[in-house]
Design a protein around this motif. Structure first.
Motif, short mmCIF file in Angstrom:
data_model
loop_
_atom_site.label_atom_id
_atom_site.label_comp_id
_atom_site.label_asym_id
_atom_site.label_seq_id
_atom_site.Cartn_x
_atom_site.Cartn_y
_atom_site.Cartn_z
N LEU A 156 0.96 -1.16 -0.11
CA LEU A 156 -0.20 0.04 -0.13
C LEU A 156 0.81 1.30 -0.06
O LEU A 156 0.39 2.33 -0.61
CB LEU A 156 -0.82 0.05 1.34
N SER A 157 1.76 1.52 0.84
CA SER A 157 2.97 2.25 0.68
C SER A 157 4.22 1.85 1.11
O SER A 157 4.45 0.97 1.82
CB SER A 157 2.24 3.44 1.47
N LEU A 158 5.29 2.87 0.77
CA LEU A 158 6.80 2.55 1.20
C LEU A 158 7.34 3.58 1.95
O LEU A 158 6.61 4.96 1.82
CB LEU A 158 7.54 2.19 0.18
N TYR A 159 8.23 3.40 3.08
CA TYR A 159 8.96 4.50 3.45
C TYR A 159 10.33 4.19 3.40
O TYR A 159 10.76 3.20 3.67
CB TYR A 159 8.44 4.49 5.14
N ARG A 160 11.14 5.25 2.78
CA ARG A 160 12.56 4.97 2.38
C ARG A 160 13.44 5.88 3.14
O ARG A 160 14.40 6.29 2.53
CB ARG A 160 12.65 5.36 0.92
N GLY A 161 13.16 6.59 4.50
CA GLY A 161 14.00 7.36 4.82
C GLY A 161 15.32 6.81 5.61
O GLY A 161 16.03 7.54 5.98
N HIS A 162 15.40 5.44 5.56
CA HIS A 162 16.57 5.02 6.18
C HIS A 162 17.65 4.66 5.32
O HIS A 162 17.45 4.49 4.27
CB HIS A 162 16.20 3.69 7.34
N LYS A 163 18.84 4.65 5.79
CA LYS A 163 20.02 4.54 5.06
C LYS A 163 20.53 2.96 4.92
O LYS A 163 21.34 2.61 4.28
CB LYS A 163 21.27 5.49 5.48
N LEU A 164 20.12 2.52 6.26
CA LEU A 164 20.50 0.97 6.39
C LEU A 164 19.31 0.25 6.79
O LEU A 164 18.13 0.73 6.84
CB LEU A 164 21.61 1.03 7.47
N ARG A 165 19.74 -1.11 6.99
CA ARG A 165 18.60 -1.99 7.07
C ARG A 165 17.62 -1.59 8.33
O ARG A 165 18.09 -1.16 9.38
CB ARG A 165 19.14 -3.53 7.58
N VAL A 166 16.39 -1.60 8.06
CA VAL A 166 15.35 -1.44 8.98
C VAL A 166 15.14 -2.73 9.97
O VAL A 166 14.87 -3.64 9.48
CB VAL A 166 13.95 -1.05 8.38
N THR A 167 15.41 -2.60 11.05
CA THR A 167 15.39 -3.58 12.09
C THR A 167 14.13 -3.98 12.93
O THR A 167 13.94 -4.92 13.56
CB THR A 167 16.47 -3.61 12.89
N ALA A 168 13.43 -2.76 13.07
CA ALA A 168 12.21 -2.72 14.11
C ALA A 168 11.25 -1.77 13.49
O ALA A 168 11.49 -0.75 13.01
CB ALA A 168 12.76 -2.42 15.44
N VAL A 169 9.85 -2.24 13.64
CA VAL A 169 8.82 -1.33 13.31
C VAL A 169 7.60 -1.34 14.37
O VAL A 169 7.41 -2.64 15.17
CB VAL A 169 8.21 -1.69 11.89
N ALA A 170 6.94 -0.33 14.48
CA ALA A 170 5.83 -0.33 15.36
C ALA A 170 4.58 0.70 15.12
O ALA A 170 5.14 1.69 14.77
CB ALA A 170 6.32 -0.32 16.91
N TRP A 171 3.55 0.27 15.32
CA TRP A 171 2.42 1.14 14.99
C TRP A 171 2.05 1.68 15.91
O TRP A 171 1.66 1.16 17.27
CB TRP A 171 1.46 0.38 14.15
#
Length: 378
Positions: free
Chosen positions: A53-68
């Motif tokens: 549905l959508s992407l977020y590309r703000g990080h420069k290296l691997r994204v390791t954690a997400v929380a809503w």
């Protein structure tokens, strides 16, 4: 199908392969029946599970954690780039992302306060940090762990934060002051996941020592040890009604068991495995489990595992929590973290798209390559 996939891998990127696979994967019950969408023009056709549905590309290296965030407005994502970034769950909100830069090493874990105002993050700098989600102010740094912080969880009553570390301990912190309340030393290896009971009275922790342990959250005293797994525990999740715990492991199972007695309710160890051995789209082979997450309404469980697709690809599997039936699954690029939306209709996950090792065009620039977070249909 597997042979076809391996041939495709010689000339296509992983994302291209997955787009082709996505055309074959359907929603199935345990009986293998296709659930067709309604033909009524008055009812919109629901998006298939796994639809991006959508992407977020703000990080420069691997994204390791997400929380809503519990109120559904924002998402927090942590990365090996040492930042935690807060961004709008709805891209049309045009919210300028806030970037927290308080850590000195890669971020491994994060969680929201129940009121959606603060975030807690844990990192390889051995610290737990509590801060205002939209300003980064009012920072409280909790020090005590002697190795990387692997997991953090905010209690449902908002009063405390639990953290687990590669140092083998679980620590409890006062969310208002950052003061350490106690240290639990019941594990003999890295603590990879912690989760609160819905009433905030107990904690469950999963470890590389192959055990899941329940402790009294007030005193830190040991209550029970579950020993059903034969390898590292990667993730634990408590059912919203407080009666069951789901634990995911590198032994290639998700085990759902009674939180009071330890009695096993059922064990997930792949779906439609015999068919999956010859057809990638017919089922899911048993493989390492990285994430297990109970939906907020308690009706479904989601797990993240993997499959070979010319490289390792992620598989998100969802089933009815009570019956282990009505299984859905989709193949994605490698998935490193996953969380339900508050309304249980979407996932936020972290992924890493590369063309490395996928053929003669691997060195060319791929506009879809990179490490990012994405929102998908659940």
């Amino acid at each position: 199908m597997q042979q076809q996939t391996h041939q495709l891998a010689n000339s296509l990127s992983r994302r291209s392969i997955l787009r082709l696979l996505a055309g074959f994967i359907v929603t199935m019950s345990l009986d293998g029946c296709v659930q067709s969408a309604s033909s009524s023009s008055a009812t919109p056709t629901p998006r298939p599970a796994g639809t991006v549905l959508s992407l977020y590309r703000g990080h420069k290296l691997r994204v390791t954690a997400v929380a809503w965030a519990p109120d559904g407005t924002y998402i927090a994502s942590g990365s090996l780039d040492k930042t935690v970034q807060i961004w709008a769950a709805n891209p049309s909100d045009h919210f300028h992302p806030f970037i927290y830069r308080g850590h000195d090493a890669g971020v491994n874990a994060l969680d929201w306060s129940p009121d959606s105002r603060r975030v807690v993050s844990g990192a390889s700098d051995k610290t737990v940090q509590i801060w205002d989600a939209l300003t980064g102010e009012h920072v409280t740094i909790c020090r005590g762990h002697t190795d990387s912080v692997m997991t953090v969880a905010w209690s449902h009553d908002g009063k405390y934060i639990a953290s687990g570390s590669a140092d083998g301990t679980v620590r409890l912190w006062d969310a208002a002051t950052g003061a350490q309340r106690y240290v639990y030393r019941g594990h003999t290896d890295s603590v990879n996941s912690v989760c609160w009971s819905p009433d905030s009275q107990r904690l469950v922790s999963g470890s590389s020592d192959k055990t899941v342990q329940i402790l009294d959250a007030t005193t830190g005293k040991h209550i029970f040890t579950y020993r059903g797994h034969t390898s590292t525990i990667s993730s634990v999740s408590w059912s919203p009604d407080g009666t069951r715990i789901a634990s995911g492991s590198w032994d290639k199972t998700v085990q759902v068991w009674n939180a009071a007695t330890g009695k096993v309710v059922y064990i997930y160890d792949g779906y439609n495995v015999k068919a999956a051995q010859t057809n990638d789209t017919a089922g899911v082979l048993p493989d390492l489990v990285f994430v297990v997450a109970w939906s907020h309404n308690g009706k479904r469980i989601a797990a993240v595992t993997q499959v070979y697709c010319g490289d390792n690809c992620g598989v998100v599997v969802v089933w009815d929590a009570d019956t282990e039936r009505n299984v859905t699954f989709y193949i994605d690029t490698p998935v490193f973290a996953l969380a339900w939306s508050p309304d249980d209709t979407r996932f936020v996950s972290s992924t890493d798209v590369t063309t490395q090792g996928t053929g003669p065009n691997a060195s060319e620039s791929d506009p879809e390559a990179g490490s990012y977070a994405q929102i998908t249909q659940a």
